[in-house]
Design a protein around this motif. Structure first.
Motif, PDB file in Angstrom:
ATOM      1  N   GLU A  31       0.826  -1.213   0.000  1.00  0.00           N
ATOM      2  CA  GLU A  31       0.000   0.000   0.000  1.00  0.00           C
ATOM      3  C   GLU A  31       0.861   1.264   0.000  1.00  0.00           C
ATOM      4  OE1 GLU A  31      -3.345   0.267   2.599  1.00  0.00           O
ATOM      5  OE2 GLU A  31      -3.500  -1.916   2.812  1.00  0.00           O
ATOM      6  N   LEU A  32       1.940   1.255   0.764  1.00  0.00           N
ATOM      7  CA  LEU A  32       2.792   2.438   0.867  1.00  0.00           C
ATOM      8  C   LEU A  32       3.460   2.769  -0.460  1.00  0.00           C
ATOM      9  CD1 LEU A  32       4.464   1.683   4.320  1.00  0.00           C
ATOM     10  CD2 LEU A  32       2.869   3.544   3.838  1.00  0.00           C
ATOM     11  N   GLN A  33       3.704   1.754  -1.274  1.00  0.00           N
ATOM     12  CA  GLN A  33       4.356   1.982  -2.567  1.00  0.00           C
ATOM     13  C   GLN A  33       3.488   2.788  -3.525  1.00  0.00           C
ATOM     14  OE1 GLN A  33       5.372  -2.106  -3.476  1.00  0.00           O
ATOM     15  NE2 GLN A  33       7.494  -1.833  -2.805  1.00  0.00           N
ATOM     16  N   GLN A  34       2.216   2.966  -3.194  1.00  0.00           N
ATOM     17  CA  GLN A  34       1.346   3.846  -3.983  1.00  0.00           C
ATOM     18  C   GLN A  34       1.702   5.318  -3.769  1.00  0.00           C
ATOM     19  OE1 GLN A  34      -2.849   2.961  -3.342  1.00  0.00           O
ATOM     20  NE2 GLN A  34      -2.339   0.845  -2.798  1.00  0.00           N
ATOM     21  N   TYR A  35       2.349   5.613  -2.616  1.00  0.00           N
ATOM     22  CA  TYR A  35       2.649   7.005  -2.268  1.00  0.00           C
ATOM     23  C   TYR A  35       4.134   7.335  -2.318  1.00  0.00           C
ATOM     24  CZ  TYR A  35      -1.813   5.964   0.080  1.00  0.00           C
ATOM     25  OH  TYR A  35      -3.080   5.542   0.366  1.00  0.00           O
TER      26      TYR A  35
END
Length: 477
Positions: free
Chosen positions: A399-403
């Protein structure tokens, strides 16, 4: 005509508070209940090393006996090494290797040495055997099932200690903490008590006339499933119980002379600390002090109940008293703690630059996956975060890799220098960096909390012992 309070065969004048009539079993029950309700009590928690063999259990009995005038409530851990053995048995069952022999032999030998019958725990051993067989058949070991497996250590320990006390003149009764209503959430392996747990415990213990020997570490969720409060969670249990009954004091009996200025295995000449504040002890516990569970301080702090850390092997030593405010120390710092096997997560994103809401998104991801954050440091385009467990991390990273670009480094350690003197002295950080630089130890991250009583640093695992020794020499010797 005087108004009266009726309690079975008891009649009490509400005006004069005199007992008008009292007879029979109801009278005995009333006096035991009323007497216990009015007493100020203390909580004595004994860890696994304090209960590891018959000799130590006899020492525990003597400590309890001397504490009887203060109306103790006893909380016990599993016997030394048993929780690790239970975890191993669970994983062995998963791999089709089923045997409870190590646990059975250990407890049967202990019972023999204490002159107690093996029948005392046979039903629990049978229950454990059946549970392990279930793990073997379904080929699955969930956090919920692992908590159930681990519960047998404290459940057997409380029975054994209570039986030994009863055989030696102290009328005791084993109690599973969840039987008292210690309700928790369903975060298996790291459960937290629900608000109603405190009232449940207080109401239950008011009705207990014998010395209660309560299982630490355990609770149950609202679905009646056994939960655990995290490793070394018996300290937390003791604090929860102490808060519930408004205890005069909570005593944590261990195998060291209180809280030390550093881990004595790393710094052999570390000294015990006479007094600490709740804030100082909480910081130390969270950042690696093995003597106390990180959450232990919270219920005690809320009720301002002092916590005393004592040594079962050296019961005359005063140990460490933890209370709301402590006396000023002659040193800037009071102790140095370390926490190994930390993961460092670096997030880099230009979307952070002068934008609001980015950090909120990051924290929401960690919260959603129930990941506890330790240290946090930020710049204009990056965030560095440390955590102590890889559980659910892969999902969070996705999920963090989206940001942001995400990089994870393993094998790190947190060093924490703690003391209220840090707040009053300048140059502590400079002295710390200079000391570590002289030892060629690279600091990757630094953090200081709002209370300004701690300074936390991130270094490689391999440098921990060397760093602690150097800092202890600088600040304490």
């Amino acid at each position: 005509m005087q108004s009266k309070l009726l309690f079975g065969n008891i009649s009490i004048s509400m005006k004069s508070k005199r007992i008008l009539r009292c007879r029979g079993k109801n009278a005995k029950d009333f006096f035991e209940f009323h007497s216990r309700r009015q007493k100020t009590m203390i909580v004595l928690k004994f860890g696994g090393t304090s209960l590891k063999n018959a000799e130590k259990i006899e020492q525990v009995k003597q400590i309890i006996s001397q504490s009887l005038p203060r109306h103790p409530v006893v909380v016990v851990s599993a016997h030394s090494g048993v929780t690790d053995q239970l975890i191993e048995l669970a994983h062995n069952a998963l791999e089709n290797r089923l045997s409870i022999q190590p646990i059975q032999q250990k407890h049967h030998q202990l019972l023999h040495n204490l002159h107690l019958p093996t029948t005392l725990i046979e039903d629990l051993l049978t229950e454990l055997q059946d549970l392990l067989r279930g793990i073997q058949l379904v080929k699955e070991l969930t956090p919920r099932t692992l908590d159930y497996v681990m519960s047998f250590g404290e459940r057997m320990s409380s029975r054994i200690v209570a039986a030994y006390l009863s055989n030696n003149g102290i009328d005791a009764i084993p109690i599973c903490s969840y039987e008292m209503g210690l309700l928790t959430d369903s975060n298996f392996g790291r459960a937290q008590p629900l608000p109603q747990a405190f009232e449940n415990i207080a109401s239950f213990l008011k009705k207990v006339s014998k010395l209660p020997v309560i299982t630490g570490f355990l609770g149950k969720n609202l679905q009646n499933e056994i939960t655990t409060l995290g490793r070394s969670g018996s300290d937390f249990s003791a604090s929860i119980i102490g808060s519930a009954i408004n205890a005069e004091e909570i005593q944590i009996w261990t195998d060291v002379n209180g809280i030390m200025s550093a881990d004595p295995r790393v710094v052999p000449h570390a000294v015990s600390i006479e007094e600490m504040s709740f804030e100082e002890a909480s910081e130390l516990a969270y950042y690696g002090a093995k003597v106390i569970h990180p959450s232990t301080m919270l219920p005690a702090m809320e009720k301002n109940i002092p916590v005393r850390i004592l040594n079962t092997y050296n019961p005359t030593h005063p140990g460490t008293l933890v209370k709301k405010h402590s006396a000023p120390s002659k040193n800037i710092a009071k102790a140095i703690a370390s926490k190994r096997n930390i993961l460092l997560i670096n997030l880099v994103s230009t979307h952070m630059l002068q934008q609001y809401g980015f950090m909120a998104k990051v924290f929401e991801v960690f919260a959603r996956h129930k990941i506890v954050l330790d240290m946090i440091a930020t710049s204009e385009i990056s965030v560095s975060i440390t955590i102590d467990s890889p559980k659910n991390l892969d999902k969070a990273i996705s999920e963090l890799q989206q940001y942001a670009d995400v990089h994870v480094s393993e094998g790190k350690a947190i060093l924490c220098i703690v003391g209220e003197g840090i707040r009053e002295h300048s140059g502590v950080a400079a002295k710390t960096f200079s000391t570590l630089a002289n030892e060629n130890i690279h600091v990757e991250m630094i953090s200081q909390g709002a209370t300004k009583i701690n300074l936390s640093l991130l270094v490689d695992n391999d440098h921990v012992s060397k760093a602690v020794q150097a800092l202890h020499k600088e600040f304490f010797e």
